[in-house]
Scaffold this motif. Structure first.
Motif, PDB file in Angstrom:
ATOM      1  N   GLU A   1      36.599  35.344  68.167  1.00 51.66           N
ATOM      2  CA  GLU A   1      37.840  35.632  68.897  1.00 51.66           C
ATOM      3  C   GLU A   1      39.024  34.941  68.212  1.00 51.66           C
ATOM      4  O   GLU A   1      38.969  33.761  67.914  1.00 51.66           O
ATOM      5  CB  GLU A   1      37.700  35.161  70.345  1.00 51.66           C
ATOM      6  CG  GLU A   1      38.945  35.283  71.210  1.00 51.66           C
ATOM      7  CD  GLU A   1      39.529  36.701  71.245  1.00 51.66           C
ATOM      8  OE1 GLU A   1      38.845  37.625  71.678  1.00 51.66           O
ATOM      9  OE2 GLU A   1      40.700  36.862  70.806  1.00 51.66           O
TER      10      GLU A   1
ATOM     11  N   TYR B   1      44.238  47.786  65.613  1.00 51.10           N
ATOM     12  CA  TYR B   1      44.896  47.542  64.318  1.00 51.10           C
ATOM     13  C   TYR B   1      43.910  47.105  63.231  1.00 51.10           C
ATOM     14  O   TYR B   1      44.248  47.131  62.060  1.00 51.10           O
ATOM     15  CB  TYR B   1      46.044  46.527  64.480  1.00 51.10           C
ATOM     16  CG  TYR B   1      45.608  45.063  64.569  1.00 51.10           C
ATOM     17  CD1 TYR B   1      45.779  44.206  63.482  1.00 51.10           C
ATOM     18  CD2 TYR B   1      45.051  44.536  65.731  1.00 51.10           C
ATOM     19  CE1 TYR B   1      45.402  42.866  63.560  1.00 51.10           C
ATOM     20  CE2 TYR B   1      44.669  43.219  65.816  1.00 51.10           C
ATOM     21  CZ  TYR B   1      44.849  42.381  64.725  1.00 51.10           C
ATOM     22  OH  TYR B   1      44.466  41.067  64.807  1.00 51.10           O
TER      23      TYR B   1
ATOM     24  N   ASP C   1      39.960  34.609  62.806  1.00 48.85           N
ATOM     25  CA  ASP C   1      40.315  35.996  62.518  1.00 48.85           C
ATOM     26  C   ASP C   1      39.108  36.589  61.793  1.00 48.85           C
ATOM     27  O   ASP C   1      38.751  36.118  60.711  1.00 48.85           O
ATOM     28  CB  ASP C   1      41.558  36.009  61.617  1.00 48.85           C
ATOM     29  CG  ASP C   1      41.929  37.418  61.163  1.00 48.85           C
ATOM     30  OD1 ASP C   1      41.137  38.351  61.380  1.00 48.85           O
ATOM     31  OD2 ASP C   1      43.012  37.561  60.578  1.00 48.85           O
TER      32      ASP C   1
ATOM     33  N   GLY D   1      35.993  40.069  68.920  1.00 50.75           N
ATOM     34  CA  GLY D   1      36.982  40.062  69.995  1.00 50.75           C
ATOM     35  C   GLY D   1      36.355  40.118  71.378  1.00 50.75           C
ATOM     36  O   GLY D   1      36.419  41.149  72.048  1.00 50.75           O
TER      37      GLY D   1
ATOM     38  N   LEU E   1      38.130  45.904  78.850  1.00 47.01           N
ATOM     39  CA  LEU E   1      37.333  46.903  79.567  1.00 47.01           C
ATOM     40  C   LEU E   1      37.080  46.424  80.988  1.00 47.01           C
ATOM     41  O   LEU E   1      36.671  45.272  81.195  1.00 47.01           O
ATOM     42  CB  LEU E   1      35.985  47.041  78.864  1.00 47.01           C
ATOM     43  CG  LEU E   1      35.703  48.331  78.130  1.00 47.01           C
ATOM     44  CD1 LEU E   1      34.352  48.229  77.442  1.00 47.01           C
ATOM     45  CD2 LEU E   1      35.746  49.536  79.032  1.00 47.01           C
TER      46      LEU E   1
HETATM   47  N1  SAM Z   1      35.696  42.664  74.260  1.00 44.66           N
HETATM   48  C1  SAM Z   1      36.756  42.602  75.249  1.00 44.66           C
HETATM   49  C2  SAM Z   1      36.611  43.767  76.212  1.00 44.66           C
HETATM   50  O1  SAM Z   1      35.870  44.697  75.870  1.00 44.66           O
HETATM   51  O2  SAM Z   1      37.210  43.745  77.281  1.00 44.66           O
HETATM   52  C3  SAM Z   1      38.144  42.578  74.613  1.00 44.66           C
HETATM   53  C4  SAM Z   1      38.499  43.754  73.737  1.00 44.66           C
HETATM   54  S1  SAM Z   1      40.192  43.804  73.215  1.00 44.66           S
HETATM   55  C5  SAM Z   1      40.373  45.527  72.863  1.00 44.66           C
HETATM   56  C6  SAM Z   1      40.179  43.150  71.566  1.00 44.66           C
HETATM   57  C7  SAM Z   1      39.870  41.667  71.435  1.00 44.66           C
HETATM   58  O3  SAM Z   1      39.853  41.318  70.038  1.00 44.66           O
HETATM   59  C8  SAM Z   1      40.894  40.747  72.063  1.00 44.66           C
HETATM   60  O4  SAM Z   1      40.231  39.732  72.765  1.00 44.66           O
HETATM   61  C9  SAM Z   1      41.683  40.165  70.871  1.00 44.66           C
HETATM   62  O5  SAM Z   1      42.246  38.901  71.132  1.00 44.66           O
HETATM   63  C10 SAM Z   1      40.596  40.112  69.811  1.00 44.66           C
HETATM   64  N2  SAM Z   1      41.085  40.168  68.416  1.00 44.66           N
HETATM   65  C11 SAM Z   1      42.179  40.823  67.941  1.00 44.66           C
HETATM   66  N3  SAM Z   1      42.289  40.699  66.621  1.00 44.66           N
HETATM   67  C12 SAM Z   1      41.226  39.955  66.208  1.00 44.66           C
HETATM   68  C13 SAM Z   1      40.789  39.468  64.946  1.00 44.66           C
HETATM   69  N4  SAM Z   1      41.465  39.741  63.831  1.00 44.66           N
HETATM   70  N5  SAM Z   1      39.679  38.688  64.886  1.00 44.66           N
HETATM   71  C14 SAM Z   1      38.976  38.411  66.039  1.00 44.66           C
HETATM   72  N6  SAM Z   1      39.342  38.856  67.257  1.00 44.66           N
HETATM   73  C15 SAM Z   1      40.440  39.613  67.354  1.00 44.66           C
END
Ligand code: SAM
Length: 263
Positions: free
Chosen positions: A60, A113, A85, A39, A14
């Protein structure tokens, strides 16, 4: 940091401050709250959350983001970053350890996803929750709000567990890199009592999942082919008849009340 966006982790960050303000206000975060952020990315929303909340736990998956988060969150002593995860964590235990088992708020710009599995897990595992405020694909938010069953088990889980409210619509140019679809922020406020009563909630959702796993098949076949259920064909047919449905009814035609009746 030589960071590269990873598509597989749904990394669309964002970059619009107004949207961030709306999310924090929509989630109703106060200094009494512990917030779980799923995340944190480079920590943009995490900083806003740290200002508003008592404590933030951010999970994260991407290890390449950890040194960046260390820098962007250095000024906050109420933020804990966990490298994991989120789908593999015992969230109930986390809430016990980090918030003494008191209800938390979940705020996230969700990687698309994991939208369905994480929302289902938060509600089904009975993680102590006040509300969940998440950015999801606009289409998914609209379906959760309207209760449309096009989105399958998730819409029914939302109907059963929470009151939905659309906090904001977010066009794709508010992100970097730009996703192909628009997004929306939806707040799900957990009901104290579900709108329908069943003796076995786990069974209700096994039946719902089985019905939606095999779309366009009859309810009877869906339930029969489920790996989560082990009823005989005759038992299933008898239950469907007793609940008053046609033997050829399809799972996706049933309402939450009807699934409860069948359960
Ligand atoms: N919060 C940030 C923003 O709003 O700009 C990033 C959002 S981005 C859509 C999704 C985030 O979730 C990424 O940083 C990604 O690496 C992390 N992510 C993806 N799959 C994940 C999982 N299974 N568990 C934890 N984090 C995850």
């Amino acid at each position: 940091y030589e960071f590269c966006f990873q598509k597989k982790f749904g990394q669309n960050f964002l970059i619009d401050g107004h949207v961030l303000d709306k999310i924090i206000a929509g989630a109703g975060v106060t200094k009494d709250d512990m917030v779980l952020e799923i995340g944190p990315g480079i920590g943009t929303m995490t900083q806003y959350l740290a200002e508003a909340a008592g404590k933030v736990v951010a999970v994260e998956i991407d290890r390449n983001l950890l040194p960046i988060l260390q820098e962007t969150l250095a000024d906050y002593d109420n933020v804990k970053v966990i490298h994991a995860d989120v789908l593999s964590l015992d969230l109930e235990k986390l809430v016990q350890e980090e918030n003494g088992g008191r209800p938390i708020k979940v705020v996230a710009n969700l990687p698309y996803y994991i939208t369905t599995p994480i929302i289902m897990a938060l509600f089904e595992q009975h993680v102590p929750l006040a509300n969940v405020t998440v950015m999801v694909q606009k289409e998914v938010a609209d379906r959760m709000k309207s209760g449309s069953k096009d989105y399958g088990a998730l819409s029914l889980a939302v109907q059963y567990y929470a009151e939905p409210y659309i906090v904001a619509n977010v066009p794709c140019n508010c992100f970097m890199p730009r996703p192909n679809v628009d997004s929306a922020v939806i707040r799900l406020t957990r009901y104290e009592e579900p709108p329908v009563q069943v003796k076995d909630e786990k069974m209700l959702f096994k039946i719902i999942r089985a019905s939606f796993n095999q779309r366009r098949k009859t309810l009877q076949n869906g339930l029969n082919n489920s790996s989560e259920l082990n009823f005989t064909k005759d038992q299933i047919a008898a239950a469907i008849a007793e609940a008053g449905f046609s033997p050829s009814v399809r799972g996706e035609a049933l309402t939450l009340e009807q699934f409860a009746k069948l359960t």
